[in-house]
Scaffold this motif. Structure first.
Motif: not given
Ligand code: ACO
Length: 326
Positions: A20, A24, A28-30, A33-34, A152-153, A156
């Motif tokens: 993950n 990042e 644009d994710t963290t 979040w995942i 990002r949707s 991941v």
């Protein structure tokens, strides 16, 4: 009376782990979040030149070894995949060649994340009818080739991998019940459109999808996943004349840990009886259940004589469940 059961298991997971934290840096994710939305910590990604047929061959070879069988004793190879090396020849034919399984007939099944269960159920029928003695069932995906790594949707969620089993005649039990379903009217919830036709005779070619990447409606799929998997478990247990209390283990498709928890809650089956390994691999489509089953058996969690329910849903939409007396 002939029964069909598991004679051997194998897996193959590509070496590269994509965490993950690495994601990042890509979108644009963290990590937070995942993990909190899916339960995924890392996933495997096949090397650029590594083909689905190679993942499948490695897993198939281990399953043959585990079963103590020579490739020549296999007379059926089914590969479940939605990420084949090429439209044709099939991955199964490539595996047949790679393993030297010269007596086997070979074909692929496209049933997305339910592919392993569809293939298992098909192989069972071949064994029960006597059309095949030993069937090699493989689920293999290089799903990383179908992902838009800027989205990002979706990016991941998925990972690459393969799992395999040898299905053959056993004295009793084995795969004791099957329940498969399809809801073709909900196919748009998740799909990969093929590139527009390049035929000069096709005036409508612009209507086809431009990019061959996964598009999905996550929220809608979430609901369908929970309902269809719960329905499939209830139905397959009824066919096997068993109750939920008889179940020792459920090995579900690993799409999202929250989906798995919701299915457990809906069915009132304790989460401790549900095998989960999504943290390590993400959603490997058809390969998810085959790899989870392997790990559940090889770690000693699933023991001889136990009742195991395999349950899946996937793009199509397709769903299904099998009861196995291990
Ligand atoms: N990182 C950070 N934020 C993100 C990410 C991400 N990777 N992805 C989406 N978001 C944002 C969205 O843009 C949205 O932002 P907004 O509120 O500002 O619009 C917010 O997070 C919430 O998005 P939701 O879609 O509401 O998040 P949800 O809680 O539904 O979780 C998920 C999304 C994980 C995709 C979930 O819906 C799911 O798992 N659905 C099922 C998907 C599935 O199973 N697919 C495969 C099935 S078939 C097969 O396996 C072949």
């Amino acid at each position: 009376m002939v029964h069909a059961g598991f004679l051997g298991l194998g897996i193959y997971l590509p070496q590269k782990k994509l965490t993950n934290f690495e994601l990042e840096k890509m979108v644009d994710t963290t990590d937070e979040w995942i993990r909190s939305r899916t339960g995924i910590v890392e996933r495997r990604i096949a090397a650029p030149g590594e083909k689905t047929s190679e993942l499948a061959t490695h897993a198939g070879r281990e399953a043959l070894k585990d079963a103590g069988l020579d490739a020549k004793s296999i007379d059926l190879i089914i590969v479940a995949t939605i990420s084949p090396d090429s439209n044709f020849p099939s991955v199964a034919c490539k595996v047949q060649k790679n393993l030297g399984a010269t007596r086997a007939i070979a074909f692929d099944i496209s049933a997305a994340c339910s592919g392993f269960l569809y293939a298992l159920t098909t192989a069972k029928q071949y064994v029960l009818s006597g059309m095949a003695q030993n069937a090699l069932v493989i689920a293999a995906e290089k799903i990383s080739t179908l992902i838009d790594w800027k989205d990002r949707s979706t990016c991941v969620l998925f990972g690459d991998g393969a799992g395999a089993c040898v299905i053959g005649p056993v004295k009793k039990d084995g795969i004791i019940a099957d329940y498969m379903l399809a809801y073709g009217d909900q196919g748009d919830l998740m799909r990969v459109d093929v590139e527009g036709s390049r035929s000069p005779f096709d005036p409508d070619k612009e209507q086809f999808g431009k990019l061959p990447f996964v598009v999905m409606q996550g929220k809608e799929l979430f609901k369908v996943a929970v309902n269809s998997m719960a329905e499939a478990v209830e139905a397959v247990l009824a066919k096997a004349n068993l109750s939920k209390k008889d179940v020792d283990w459920v090995v579900p498709h690993q799409a999202n840990d929250r989906i798995i928890s919701a299915v457990a809650k809906k069915l009132e089956i304790p989460k401790e009886k549900i095998f989960v390994n999504i943290d390590k691999y993400g959603n490997m489509s058809a390969a998810s259940i085959s790899v989870a089953l392997y790990e559940a058996v090889k770690s000693g969690a699933i023991k001889k004589g136990q009742t195991v329910v395999l349950v899946a849903f996937g793009a199509g939409l397709v769903a299904g469940a099998n009861v196995v007396k291990w």
